[in-house]
Design a protein around this motif. Sequence first.
Motif, short mmCIF file in Angstrom:
data_model
loop_
_atom_site.label_atom_id
_atom_site.label_comp_id
_atom_site.label_asym_id
_atom_site.label_seq_id
_atom_site.Cartn_x
_atom_site.Cartn_y
_atom_site.Cartn_z
N ASN A 250 -48.79 59.43 69.53
CA ASN A 250 -49.19 58.60 68.41
C ASN A 250 -50.52 57.58 69.20
O ASN A 250 -50.57 57.18 70.35
CB ASN A 250 -48.17 57.24 68.26
N ARG A 251 -51.73 57.65 68.36
CA ARG A 251 -52.92 57.22 69.04
C ARG A 251 -53.80 57.62 70.00
O ARG A 251 -54.73 57.50 70.51
CB ARG A 251 -52.64 55.71 69.13
N THR A 324 -65.52 55.94 76.60
CA THR A 324 -66.26 54.73 77.25
C THR A 324 -65.63 54.47 78.21
O THR A 324 -64.26 54.64 78.36
CB THR A 324 -66.57 53.57 76.15
N ASP A 325 -66.10 53.39 79.06
CA ASP A 325 -65.75 52.96 80.36
C ASP A 325 -64.36 51.87 80.00
O ASP A 325 -63.56 51.99 80.89
CB ASP A 325 -66.53 52.06 80.99
N ALA A 326 -64.19 51.50 78.88
CA ALA A 326 -63.01 50.57 78.33
C ALA A 326 -61.74 51.37 77.82
O ALA A 326 -60.81 50.82 77.66
CB ALA A 326 -63.51 49.51 77.13
N GLU A 327 -62.02 52.71 77.75
CA GLU A 327 -60.82 53.40 77.23
C GLU A 327 -60.04 54.21 78.53
O GLU A 327 -60.65 54.73 79.31
CB GLU A 327 -61.35 54.43 76.42
N THR A 328 -58.79 54.16 78.20
CA THR A 328 -57.87 54.84 79.37
C THR A 328 -57.67 56.28 79.00
O THR A 328 -57.40 56.76 77.95
CB THR A 328 -56.35 54.15 79.26
N LEU A 329 -57.82 56.88 79.98
CA LEU A 329 -58.11 58.37 79.93
C LEU A 329 -56.46 59.34 80.52
O LEU A 329 -56.19 58.65 81.58
CB LEU A 329 -58.98 59.17 80.71
N VAL A 339 -57.43 63.47 77.10
CA VAL A 339 -56.90 62.66 76.08
C VAL A 339 -57.15 61.09 76.29
O VAL A 339 -56.89 60.64 77.38
CB VAL A 339 -55.41 62.85 76.26
N ILE A 340 -57.71 60.56 75.25
CA ILE A 340 -57.65 59.05 75.33
C ILE A 340 -56.29 58.39 74.80
O ILE A 340 -55.98 58.73 73.63
CB ILE A 340 -58.94 58.46 74.43
N LYS A 341 -55.96 57.47 75.80
CA LYS A 341 -54.67 56.71 75.55
C LYS A 341 -54.99 55.36 74.86
O LYS A 341 -55.40 54.66 75.72
CB LYS A 341 -53.88 56.71 76.51
N ASN A 342 -54.56 55.29 73.48
CA ASN A 342 -54.90 53.85 72.94
C ASN A 342 -53.66 52.92 72.83
O ASN A 342 -52.51 53.62 72.30
CB ASN A 342 -55.61 54.09 71.72
N ALA A 343 -53.77 51.78 73.17
CA ALA A 343 -53.03 50.75 72.81
C ALA A 343 -53.22 50.54 71.32
O ALA A 343 -54.37 50.62 70.89
CB ALA A 343 -53.12 49.42 73.59
N PRO A 344 -52.24 49.85 70.43
CA PRO A 344 -52.81 49.39 69.20
C PRO A 344 -53.51 48.17 69.19
O PRO A 344 -52.99 47.12 68.60
CB PRO A 344 -51.28 49.30 68.49
N ASP A 345 -54.88 48.22 69.44
CA ASP A 345 -55.68 47.05 69.62
C ASP A 345 -56.45 46.97 68.36
O ASP A 345 -57.37 47.93 68.24
CB ASP A 345 -56.49 47.27 70.88
N PHE A 346 -56.31 46.16 67.45
CA PHE A 346 -57.34 45.88 66.38
C PHE A 346 -57.05 44.32 66.01
O PHE A 346 -56.31 43.76 66.41
CB PHE A 346 -56.74 46.92 65.15
N ASP A 347 -58.25 43.93 65.18
CA ASP A 347 -58.37 42.75 64.95
C ASP A 347 -58.19 42.51 63.31
O ASP A 347 -59.01 43.22 62.35
CB ASP A 347 -59.60 42.02 64.97
#
Length: 396
Positions: A250-251, A324-329, A339-347
């Motif tokens: 997921n994500r 980008t530099d802000a993304e976890t790989l 693979v970019i590993k995303n947290a469910p970060d949204f506004d």
Amino acid sequence: MGDIGKLIGRQRFLFKADMSRNEVSLSDFVRGSRFLVIGGAGSIGQAVTREIFKRKPKALHVVDISENNMVELVRDIRSTLGYIEGDFRTFAVDCGGREFAALMNAGNGYDYVLNLSALKHVRSEKDPFTLMRLIEVNVLNTVSTIAHARAGGARKYFCVSTDKAANPVNMMGASKRIMEMFLMRASLQLPISTARFANVAFSDGSLLHGFNQRFAKRQPISAPNDVRRYFVTPQESGELCLSSCLLGENRDIFFPKLSEQLDLTRFSDIAVRYLAQLGFEAHECATEDEARDRAPELIARKKWPCFFFASDTTGEKDFEEFFTDAETLDMERFENIGVIKNAPDFDEKRLEHFLATIERIRSQPTWDKPEIVALFNDMLPDFAHQETGKYLDGRM
């Protein structure tokens, strides 16, 4: 890899090792599942459809607004892969229309919904009307088809993104970045994965596809000589999307790892190699007029008129990046896929503001581009939009 591989400078498929290593899992997933491919008659959509079809799914339904391309998709599959026991059907409907909603309510639902529909051209931002269509397809239709997938009991939703969503400089890339923000919100209720990848060589409407059209019509070839891009083949685009859909968590966002196999290539260099494969020498002309005027004479001498130029159109990025530099790989799981590993970060408030503002603009008798650009700047504070006042429609 054939002629395309030679043109983009590679000798073997980029994801061959990863596909071989995961083939048993991929085939098992496909054989026991029902699939819906939205935008399946486009270049990437056709590639994804073929990857699913050849692994013999329980059901494979394809939706696209291009009736003609859908016919060719079926003809191509029948002429190469043949038939399967599973339920294979195509529907020439708009995924944003009432017909699509009725289709989703009519059947047995889908385990996997893959959305490959997109307005992908940077030139689509040249006017507010095409730009609004870009927003509708890339953002609003994504939101609505996720809702349909969730209501139908889907196990997973996949949506294609673009490398241009990483630090976007054009409205197309920014629309996909905003789409990714909506995906993060939706991922709390339905598992979602996506993919960012490079230019798909010879995809419909691409510059390289245009080379085929210009050659068939005996017209000059025009290309920038200062723009370098990463290229994947149509098959590789299908493999990356299917892998993200079936193997991604997921994500997750899948992307091609940069390596010696994936080199930046200039469009003008590909043009020269393309013509050489066809037995012609590229003849560089100083102006568009010269290229047009001398076409009959040069072609008769096995030379092809070319106009190579420095790019100065709106939204062109000097380089390509997949993250980008802000993304976890996660760079360890696959050999050639990152693979970019995303947290469910949204506004939440920002997303609702976007939807409300777009609805307000759309309700007006006509639209202005600056108002839409201002909304994108609100959504993406670091959006580095590059407006030059020049667009690709002003080029040959």
